[in-house]
Design a protein around this motif. Structure first.
Motif, short mmCIF file in Angstrom:
data_model
loop_
_atom_site.label_atom_id
_atom_site.label_comp_id
_atom_site.label_asym_id
_atom_site.label_seq_id
_atom_site.Cartn_x
_atom_site.Cartn_y
_atom_site.Cartn_z
N ALA A 1 56.60 34.74 -16.14
CA ALA A 1 57.69 33.80 -16.41
C ALA A 1 57.72 32.65 -15.42
CB ALA A 1 59.04 34.54 -16.40
N ASP B 1 57.93 40.28 -18.02
CA ASP B 1 58.60 39.83 -16.79
C ASP B 1 60.03 40.34 -16.79
OD1 ASP B 1 59.87 38.07 -14.71
OD2 ASP B 1 57.89 37.12 -14.75
N ASP C 1 62.49 38.78 -15.45
CA ASP C 1 63.39 37.61 -15.38
C ASP C 1 63.66 37.07 -16.80
OD1 ASP C 1 64.68 35.24 -14.96
OD2 ASP C 1 63.03 34.29 -13.85
N GLY D 1 61.06 42.99 -19.23
CA GLY D 1 60.88 44.37 -18.80
C GLY D 1 60.45 44.44 -17.35
N ASN E 1 50.04 40.66 -12.03
CA ASN E 1 50.48 39.56 -11.17
C ASN E 1 51.88 39.75 -10.60
OD1 ASN E 1 50.68 36.53 -10.37
ND2 ASN E 1 52.36 36.82 -11.84
N ALA E 2 52.75 40.50 -11.31
CA ALA E 2 54.13 40.66 -10.80
C ALA E 2 54.07 41.22 -9.39
CB ALA E 2 54.92 41.60 -11.71
N GLY E 3 54.87 40.62 -8.50
CA GLY E 3 54.81 41.08 -7.11
C GLY E 3 56.09 40.78 -6.37
N ARG F 1 59.97 50.56 -3.13
CA ARG F 1 60.13 49.57 -4.21
C ARG F 1 58.97 48.56 -4.18
NH1 ARG F 1 61.63 48.48 -9.24
NH2 ARG F 1 61.78 46.25 -9.51
N VAL G 1 46.30 40.39 -8.92
CA VAL G 1 46.68 39.31 -7.99
C VAL G 1 47.16 39.98 -6.70
CG1 VAL G 1 48.08 37.27 -7.63
CG2 VAL G 1 47.27 37.84 -9.94
N SER H 1 46.46 39.38 -2.37
CA SER H 1 46.88 38.34 -1.42
C SER H 1 45.90 38.37 -0.26
CB SER H 1 48.29 38.65 -0.90
OG SER H 1 48.60 37.85 0.23
N THR I 1 55.99 28.76 -4.70
CA THR I 1 56.54 29.38 -5.91
C THR I 1 57.89 29.97 -5.52
OG1 THR I 1 55.66 31.57 -5.40
CG2 THR I 1 54.21 30.11 -6.66
N GLY I 2 58.56 30.60 -6.50
CA GLY I 2 59.84 31.23 -6.21
C GLY I 2 59.76 32.23 -5.06
N LEU I 3 58.59 32.87 -4.94
CA LEU I 3 58.41 33.91 -3.91
C LEU I 3 58.42 33.31 -2.50
CD1 LEU I 3 57.70 37.03 -4.17
CD2 LEU I 3 55.34 36.34 -3.78
N1 LIG Z 1 53.08 32.31 -3.80
C1 LIG Z 1 52.29 32.73 -2.85
O1 LIG Z 1 52.21 32.10 -1.78
C2 LIG Z 1 51.46 33.96 -3.03
C3 LIG Z 1 50.44 34.22 -2.11
C4 LIG Z 1 49.66 35.37 -2.26
C5 LIG Z 1 49.90 36.23 -3.31
N2 LIG Z 1 50.90 35.94 -4.20
C6 LIG Z 1 51.12 36.90 -5.28
O2 LIG Z 1 51.14 36.22 -6.51
C7 LIG Z 1 51.91 36.97 -7.45
C8 LIG Z 1 52.86 36.04 -8.18
O3 LIG Z 1 53.82 35.55 -7.27
P1 LIG Z 1 54.40 34.07 -7.34
O4 LIG Z 1 54.12 33.45 -6.04
O5 LIG Z 1 53.98 33.39 -8.57
O6 LIG Z 1 55.97 34.40 -7.32
P2 LIG Z 1 57.11 34.18 -8.41
O7 LIG Z 1 58.33 34.78 -7.79
O8 LIG Z 1 57.14 32.78 -8.88
O9 LIG Z 1 56.63 35.09 -9.63
C9 LIG Z 1 56.68 36.47 -9.61
C10 LIG Z 1 57.13 36.92 -10.99
O10 LIG Z 1 57.07 38.35 -11.03
C11 LIG Z 1 58.24 38.80 -11.68
N3 LIG Z 1 58.52 40.16 -11.24
C12 LIG Z 1 58.80 40.58 -9.97
N4 LIG Z 1 59.04 41.90 -9.97
C13 LIG Z 1 58.91 42.31 -11.26
C14 LIG Z 1 59.04 43.56 -11.89
N5 LIG Z 1 59.37 44.68 -11.20
N6 LIG Z 1 58.83 43.64 -13.22
C15 LIG Z 1 58.51 42.54 -13.95
N7 LIG Z 1 58.39 41.31 -13.40
C16 LIG Z 1 58.59 41.21 -12.07
C17 LIG Z 1 59.33 37.83 -11.27
O11 LIG Z 1 60.44 37.85 -12.18
C18 LIG Z 1 58.59 36.51 -11.28
O12 LIG Z 1 58.66 35.85 -12.55
C19 LIG Z 1 52.59 38.08 -6.65
O13 LIG Z 1 51.89 39.29 -6.83
C20 LIG Z 1 52.45 37.61 -5.21
O14 LIG Z 1 52.45 38.66 -4.29
C21 LIG Z 1 51.69 34.84 -4.08
#
Ligand SMILES: NC(=O)c1ccc[n+]([C@@H]2O[C@H](COP(=O)([O-])OP(=O)(O)OC[C@H]3O[C@@H](n4cnc5c(N)ncnc54)[C@H](O)[C@@H]3O)[C@@H](O)[C@H]2O)c1
Length: 262
Positions: free
Chosen positions: A22, A44, A46, A69, A97-99, A116, A150, A152, A202-204
């Motif tokens: 999402a 997702d 969200d 979900g 990818n969810a993280g 968690r 995905v 890191s 990103t949101g994270l």
């Molecule tokens: N952004 C970064 O700097 C970065 C760096 C390294 C790795 N990552 C990894 O990339 C992946 C994506 O992260 P992002 O940066 O796009 O963050 P984001 O917050 O934009 O996206 C993460 C998405 O995962 C969903 N999510 C989280 N927990 C969930 C669950 N239990 N069930 C279903 N959906 C769930 C969230 O609703 C969100 O839409 C993650 O695994 C993160 O660890 C991100």
């Protein structure tokens, strides 16, 4: 580039399940894969983020199914696979990818929070992979598949910038889950790879990257001297999913501007 080379990146006729699609990296990946011809299922938690996703992707001309979900709930995972099956689609690309993370000193990290993070980042990726492989395993008709985890850069290095131990441990586990499943499932024609992103906005990471001093520290540790964009990571994921990567399995590809090389 020859047309033939370009076509090996195409994903026409494939169906990809992208968790966490999402927003951020997942959304960029789902959109790129749809543009390259794949039908997409996004799972997702969200629900707000999912709203409008199907319409936003409609000009790709491919089917996009958005399912709300939680990846830690096996019933929600089954519903995502069923949603594709109900439309006659077989999911043959899985992007785990969810993280999530929990940035705090290890001495203050309670066990429930640890669990968690491990559940979302590692256990859910295993359960999704298992359900994916079971559904491709059809007697007399091997369906090749590709899983991209995905992870890191924090799955392969420590981090002096701030503490986030459950994230590091779970992403490290995800890197070796990748190798173990690649070895076990090569005979099923399922390739399993990981990408190791550096920081992308990103949101994270919004709150984290709002600190100018931390941002400077990150750039100083990055030989190419810039942050990643979600699209940079999506490109690596889409490549690993495609026939262009047909000889690549069990690897962890850094998308990190050189962070882990020095
Ligand atoms: N952004 C970064 O700097 C970065 C760096 C390294 C790795 N990552 C990894 O990339 C992946 C994506 O992260 P992002 O940066 O796009 O963050 P984001 O917050 O934009 O996206 C993460 C998405 O995962 C969903 N999510 C989280 N927990 C969930 C669950 N239990 N069930 C279903 N959906 C769930 C969230 O609703 C969100 O839409 C993650 O695994 C993160 O660890 C991100």
């Amino acid at each position: 580039m020859h047309d033939q080379d370009f076509n090996r990146l195409a994903l026409s006729g494939r169906t990809a399940l992208v968790t966490g699609g999402a927003s951020g990296i997942g959304r960029a990946t789902a959109l790129l894969m749809a543009k390259r011809g794949a039908d997409i299922v996004v799972l997702d938690a969200d629900t707000d983020g999912l709203r409008g996703l199907e319409a936003a992707f409609s000009d790709t001309g491919n089917t996009v199914i958005a399912r709300a979900g939680d990846v830690t709930r096996e019933a929600d995972i089954a519903r995502a696979f069923d949603a594709a099956a109900d439309r006659g689609m077989v999911i043959d690309i899985l992007v785990n990818n969810a993280g999530t993370g929990a940035r705090m000193p290890a001495t203050e990290l309670d066990t429930d929070t640890w669990s968690r993070v491990v559940d979302v980042n590692l256990t859910a990726a295993f359960v999704l992979s298992r359900e994916f492989a079971k559904r491709l395993d059809r007697p007399g008709a091997v369906i090749p598949g590709a899983i991209i985890n995905v992870a890191s850069i924090m799955g392969v290095v420590g981090n002096q910038l701030y503490p986030n131990v459950s994230y590091h441990a779970s992403k490290g586990g995800l890197v070796n889950l990748t190798r173990a499943l690649a070895a076990e499932w090569a005979s099923k024609s399922i390739r399993v790879n990981a990408v190791l992103p550096t920081f992308a906005e990103t949101g994270l990471t919004t709150a984290l990257l709002s600190s100018n001093s931390l941002r400077e520290d990150i750039l100083a540790k990055t030989p190419l001297g810039c942050l990643a964009e979600a699209d940079d990571i999506a490109e690596a994921i889409a490549f690993l999913a495609s026939d262009a990567a047909r000889m690549i399995t069990g690897t962890a590809l850094p998308v990190d501007g050189g962070w882990t090389a020095v």
